[in-house]
Design a protein around this motif. Structure first.
Motif, PDB file in Angstrom:
ATOM      1  N   ASP A  42     -12.327   1.036   0.684  1.00  0.00           N
ATOM      2  CA  ASP A  42     -11.445   2.172   0.259  1.00  0.00           C
ATOM      3  C   ASP A  42     -12.161   3.593   0.502  1.00  0.00           C
ATOM      4  O   ASP A  42     -13.441   3.531   0.504  1.00  0.00           O
ATOM      5  CB  ASP A  42     -10.752   2.122  -0.814  1.00  0.00           C
ATOM      6  CG  ASP A  42     -11.331   1.822  -2.008  1.00  0.00           C
ATOM      7  OD1 ASP A  42     -12.152   2.980  -2.225  1.00  0.00           O
ATOM      8  OD2 ASP A  42     -11.802   0.944  -2.785  1.00  0.00           O
TER       9      ASP A  42
ATOM     10  N   ARG B  28      -5.666   0.711  -3.389  1.00  0.00           N
ATOM     11  CA  ARG B  28      -4.528   1.524  -3.478  1.00  0.00           C
ATOM     12  C   ARG B  28      -4.468   2.490  -4.581  1.00  0.00           C
ATOM     13  O   ARG B  28      -4.561   3.621  -4.707  1.00  0.00           O
ATOM     14  CB  ARG B  28      -3.281   0.874  -3.452  1.00  0.00           C
ATOM     15  CG  ARG B  28      -2.064   1.817  -3.365  1.00  0.00           C
ATOM     16  CD  ARG B  28      -0.547   1.053  -3.739  1.00  0.00           C
ATOM     17  NE  ARG B  28      -0.811   0.572  -5.227  1.00  0.00           N
ATOM     18  CZ  ARG B  28      -0.097  -0.408  -5.725  1.00  0.00           C
ATOM     19  NH1 ARG B  28       1.173  -0.793  -4.920  1.00  0.00           N
ATOM     20  NH2 ARG B  28      -0.080  -0.928  -6.924  1.00  0.00           N
ATOM     21  N   ASP B  29      -4.588   1.761  -6.098  1.00  0.00           N
ATOM     22  CA  ASP B  29      -4.919   2.435  -7.033  1.00  0.00           C
ATOM     23  C   ASP B  29      -6.045   3.418  -7.286  1.00  0.00           C
ATOM     24  O   ASP B  29      -5.898   4.503  -7.928  1.00  0.00           O
ATOM     25  CB  ASP B  29      -4.979   1.386  -8.172  1.00  0.00           C
ATOM     26  CG  ASP B  29      -3.597   0.544  -8.488  1.00  0.00           C
ATOM     27  OD1 ASP B  29      -2.546   1.090  -7.867  1.00  0.00           O
ATOM     28  OD2 ASP B  29      -3.693  -0.411  -9.245  1.00  0.00           O
TER      29      ASP B  29
ATOM     30  N   VAL C 121      -1.337   5.428   2.245  1.00  0.00           N
ATOM     31  CA  VAL C 121      -2.475   4.671   2.413  1.00  0.00           C
ATOM     32  C   VAL C 121      -2.524   3.980   3.964  1.00  0.00           C
ATOM     33  O   VAL C 121      -1.277   3.237   4.337  1.00  0.00           O
ATOM     34  CB  VAL C 121      -2.590   3.427   1.291  1.00  0.00           C
ATOM     35  CG1 VAL C 121      -3.919   2.795   1.809  1.00  0.00           C
ATOM     36  CG2 VAL C 121      -2.802   3.945  -0.251  1.00  0.00           C
TER      37      VAL C 121
ATOM     38  N   LEU D 119      -7.495   2.153   3.999  1.00  0.00           N
ATOM     39  CA  LEU D 119      -8.117   1.005   3.285  1.00  0.00           C
ATOM     40  C   LEU D 119      -8.448   0.325   4.718  1.00  0.00           C
ATOM     41  O   LEU D 119      -7.658   0.055   5.712  1.00  0.00           O
ATOM     42  CB  LEU D 119      -6.951   0.305   2.597  1.00  0.00           C
ATOM     43  CG  LEU D 119      -7.326  -1.353   2.181  1.00  0.00           C
ATOM     44  CD1 LEU D 119      -8.302  -1.249   1.129  1.00  0.00           C
ATOM     45  CD2 LEU D 119      -6.119  -2.039   1.673  1.00  0.00           C
TER      46      LEU D 119
ATOM     47  N   LEU E  72       0.962  -1.226   0.038  1.00  0.00           N
ATOM     48  CA  LEU E  72      -0.070   0.100   0.060  1.00  0.00           C
ATOM     49  C   LEU E  72       0.907   1.062  -0.083  1.00  0.00           C
ATOM     50  O   LEU E  72       0.402   2.156  -0.507  1.00  0.00           O
ATOM     51  CB  LEU E  72      -0.908   0.013   1.290  1.00  0.00           C
ATOM     52  CG  LEU E  72      -1.952  -1.421   1.115  1.00  0.00           C
ATOM     53  CD1 LEU E  72      -2.771  -1.109   2.668  1.00  0.00           C
ATOM     54  CD2 LEU E  72      -3.040  -0.821   0.109  1.00  0.00           C
TER      55      LEU E  72
END
Length: 819
Positions: free
Chosen positions: A608, A572-573, A540, A581, A536
């Protein structure tokens, strides 16, 4: 004075015709008694008795009109003439009743013939007594007896023929016999009569009665009635025959349907062949299968009436004639009334075969499938025969019905052949699918590994920097034991962190066979915590909300790891500017869900705070190869793989998303009552404290630096080490030395560890062997050395090596003591 009479030939012929005609009419009507019941049967009996008795009476008086005495006028007493009509009707009716097929026996048959013969006799002699003329009649006893015998015997034969079978030929023969009984008896009885004129000189002889002209009119009227009855009987006979044939066909259809439904193909065809033979009245019927490769007919089903041999075995198709086979191959029903006379069967070989199998008439219906002649169904008769168009049509109908059972038999045979290989093909297909699924899973892992490399490279550089720095400090202060010990410990600690890092990466990337086993999702998440943190990145924040009372699920641990990692990477993206998260687990029950079976499930949720999805993206999110990532950044198989893995385990995946708020993906996995097995603890350093005597160790490794360190470490622990850099050197050592244990690197050039182990086992079958390997996938070692092979994963420290040596040698000693 005796008078000799004369006969009119035309009237004599007419009397014979009336006798036969009346007999045919009466016997035809009488046969209907057996097909009717109650009042209808009685009406048929009355009609038959009237036709036959009246025919006898008519024949008698026509014959009497054919007889004339010169110079003498003859008339007939009306009352006796009427009585002479009633008596034969009554006696004939009684005889027909006795002769009915339902109660027929030899005694009854003879009694019926006696009654009918008596009716003929009574009619004749009463008719003679009814004559009024100036003459007397005397009878010769012998000829009277002969006339009686003729009447009785001929009547008996006529009844036997008439009621034996319902064929027209037999009925005509019975009519001729009955006509002979009537006419023969009459003319024989006339031979027994002698006429003598009575002298009447004083006054003329007065005759009171029916004149011959009047009698002729009466007989003509009665003959017309008989003709009408005969025509009516013929019409009724035709209607009844049509009805009987229709009923017989209906009955046969029902029988065939029952047989086809209830019995196997071979037994069914045998019974159907017998039914067809009986129905059509042929000498042989059956089925033949054409072998298209060898051009032979195989006859396995045949029925014969016993007058001809059954047609069984293999016959070349050419034996039946090229013309006939060509017609059958074209789907044409072949109808031949005489094989020795018709053009379609004029080939010499065809006629030779016909004589060989004793057949003159054939009716053959072909079954053509996929453009080729496959099967025939046939009727044979040993005599020339005219095939009725209705019989041909009905035969084709039966053939179509039986075609279904023949094709069913063919299909069943094909299914049996298919089933013979089905299990093997299913296993092969299952293995192919499993391999494809495992390949897909591996590709997904490697895609995820690519996502991890950058972060891990940073961490690994930190590890290397720590190790290098520690050794540099040791080299600078070699004279300070305390500082050397301190920095050595720091270097070892950093190296262990690196080993753990690479171990996680290799374990994740290794090939894996999918196995559903009881497991705890919480344990998987905890074991992945470091890996997830590195994946991550620092922007994050990772939070966990795990169920404090976890329940086991039935799933594949590696697939669950894949699910979590893929979902974490996607999250993450979706948070390019950072975010939070959250991974949570909880228990959930479903009842009446459209996708899930009723029961308890563990919900694995990954939430997320990213950009979220619009409706189109949300709807297509789990489609294979659908991705919103730039080219080269994703395959679009991540969510599809997660969904497939969840469904394979009996669960599912649900997605919730809102643009600008974030996304939560929930994976539901079914709970199980089975308890998860805790992983066996690895070898600890404490095990090195166990007493371990001095051992002679064969060490084989192609890395010179590692081999040198291991030799020195084992020597320091009191062991004697024979070291080799490859398999050939190791085998040379074994020619002169006998070690107590072998430590083999698995991946070596020329001869790998598995091959070397086989060579060692051939020389020293009880020598314990430890494999060391830097690869995560140990399946190759287990495939070569067995599931119980001892494997030590690189990197390892000397304490772990010593503990493994101790464990392996102890196990070997235990086995020796037990044996």
């Amino acid at each position: 004075m005796e008078i000799t009479g004369i006969y009119d030939p035309l009237l004599v012929s007419l009397s014979l015709f009336i006798a036969v005609f009346a007999s045919f009419t009466g016997l035809s009507l009488a046969q209907r008694m057996s097909t009717a019941a109650g009042r209808v049967s009685s009406l048929w009996l009355i009609a038959a008795a009237f036709a036959l008795g009246g025919g006898i009476w008519s024949m008698h008086f026509v014959a009497m009109m054919a007889f004339s005495l010169p110079g003498m006028n003859t008339e007939y007493d009306p009352w006796l003439s009427i009585v002479s009509l009633l008596i034969p009707i009554a006696l004939t009716g009684s005889g027909l009743t006795l002769a009915a097929p339902s109660a027929q026996s030899k005694g009854r048959l003879f009694l019926a013939g006696l009654l009918m013969g008596a009716g003929v006799l009574a009619m004749h002699y009463l008719g003679m007594a009814a004559m009024r003329m100036p003459a007397t009649i005397a009878y010769n006893a012998m000829w009277v007896g002969v006339s009686a015998v003729i009447a009785v015997l001929a009547s008996t034969v006529a009844i036997w023929l008439a009621f034996g079978e319902h064929r027209t030929g037999r009925r005509l023969a019975a009519s001729v016999a009955m006509g002979i009984a009537i006419a023969g008896m009459h003319y024989t009885a006339m031979r027994a009569a002698t006429f003598a004129m009575v002298p009447t000189p004083d006054e003329p002889f007065e005759v009171t009665g029916i004149e011959q002209s009047s009698l002729a009119l009466i007989v003509a009227i009665f003959a017309i009635v008989l003709l009408v009855m005969a025509l009516g009987a013929a019409r009724i006979d035709h209607l009844f025959k049509t009805y009987e044939r229709r009923e017989a066909r209906i009955a046969l259809r029902l029988q065939v349907a029952d047989i086809l439904r209830e019995k196997g193909s071979v037994a069914a065809l045998d019974e159907i062949a017998a039914l067809m033979g009986s129905h059509f009245g042929v000498t042989r019927t059956g089925y033949g299968q054409l072998d298209p490769d060898e051009d032979f007919f195989d006859y396995e089903v045949c029925w014969s009436d016993g007058t001809v041999p059954p047609l069984l075995g293999r016959y070349p198709s050419a034996a039946f004639g090229e013309k006939i086979v060509a017609a059958l191959a074209g789907g044409v029903t072949v109808v031949v009334e005489d094989l020795l006379a018709e053009q379609i069967s004029d080939e010499a070989r065809t006629r030779d075969t016909a004589r060989e199998v004793d057949t003159r008439a054939i009716l053959v219906v072909p079954f053509v499938r996929e453009g080729r002649l496959r099967t025939i169904i046939y009727l044979n008769d040993r005599n020339p025969r005219r095939w009725d168009s209705e019989d041909i049509a009905f035969m084709e109908e039966l053939a179509e019905r039986t075609r279904l059972v023949i094709e069913r038999d063919i299909v069943e045979q094909q299914l049996r052949e298919l089933n013979a290989t089905l299990e093997q093909r299913v296993d092969e297909r299952t293995r192919e699918l499993q391999k494809a699924q495992e390949t897909l899973l591996q590709s997904q892992k490697m895609e995820a590994v690519g996502q991890l490399v950058a972060g891990m490279a940073h961490d690994f550089n930190n590890v290397l920097a720590s190790v290098i720095g520690a050794f540099n400090l040791i080299l600078r202060r070699t004279d300070d034991p305390e500082r050397v010990h301190k920095f050595a410990e720091a270097g070892v600690e950093a190296a262990e962190r690196g080993a753990k890092l690479t171990g996680q990466l290799m374990a994740f990337s290794r090939s894996h066979k999918i196995q559903l086993r009881p497991m705890l999702v919480c344990d998987v998440i905890k074991d992945m915590e470091d890996l997830l943190a590195r994946t991550l990145g620092p922007q994050v924040k990772l939070e966990k909300a795990l169920n404090p009372n976890p329940a086991p699920v039935l799933a594949d641990a590696i697939q669950v790891e894949m699910m979590i990692l893929n979902l974490a990477i996607n999250a993450r993206d979706a948070m390019p500017d950072g975010g939070t998260l959250t991974i949570s687990t909880r228990k959930h029950s479903f009842v009446g869900d459209a996708e899930l079976a009723d029961g308890d499930y563990i919900e694995l949720a990954v939430r997320d705070t990213g950009v979220g999805m619009d409706e189109v993206t949300l709807r297509r999110a789990m489609e294979p190869f659908f991705t919103t990532k730039p080219l080269g950044k994703g395959t679009g198989l991540g969510l599809a793989q997660i969904y497939g893995s969840a469904r394979q385990a009996g669960g599912t995946v649900r997605i919730e998303s809102e643009e600008g708020v974030g996304t939560v993906i929930r994976v539901f996995l079914p709970c199980t009552d089975r308890k998860p097995k805790r992983p066996a603890s690895g070898i600890t350093s404490d095990e090195t404290d166990m007493a371990l005597g001095s051992l002679h160790v064969l060490l084989v490794d192609d890395d010179d630096h590692l081999r040198s360190v291991l030799v020195q470490g084992l020597n320091d622990q009191g062991h004697r080490v024979s070291a080799a850099s490859n398999g050939k050197e190791a085998l040379l050592i074994l020619e002169t030395e006998t070690p107590q244990v072998a430590v083999l690197d698995f991946a070596m050039p020329d001869m790998n560890g598995a091959v070397l182990a086989e060579q060692i086992a051939a020389r020293l079958p009880h020598l314990p062997i430890i494999f060391v390997s830097g690869y995560a996938d140990t399946s190759a070692i287990k495939n070569a050395a067995g599931e119980n092979a001892s494997i030590l994963q690189k990197p390892f420290n000397l304490d772990q090596l010593s503990a493994t040596l101790n464990q392996v040698c102890s196990q070997t000693e235990s086995r020796k003591s037990e044996s």
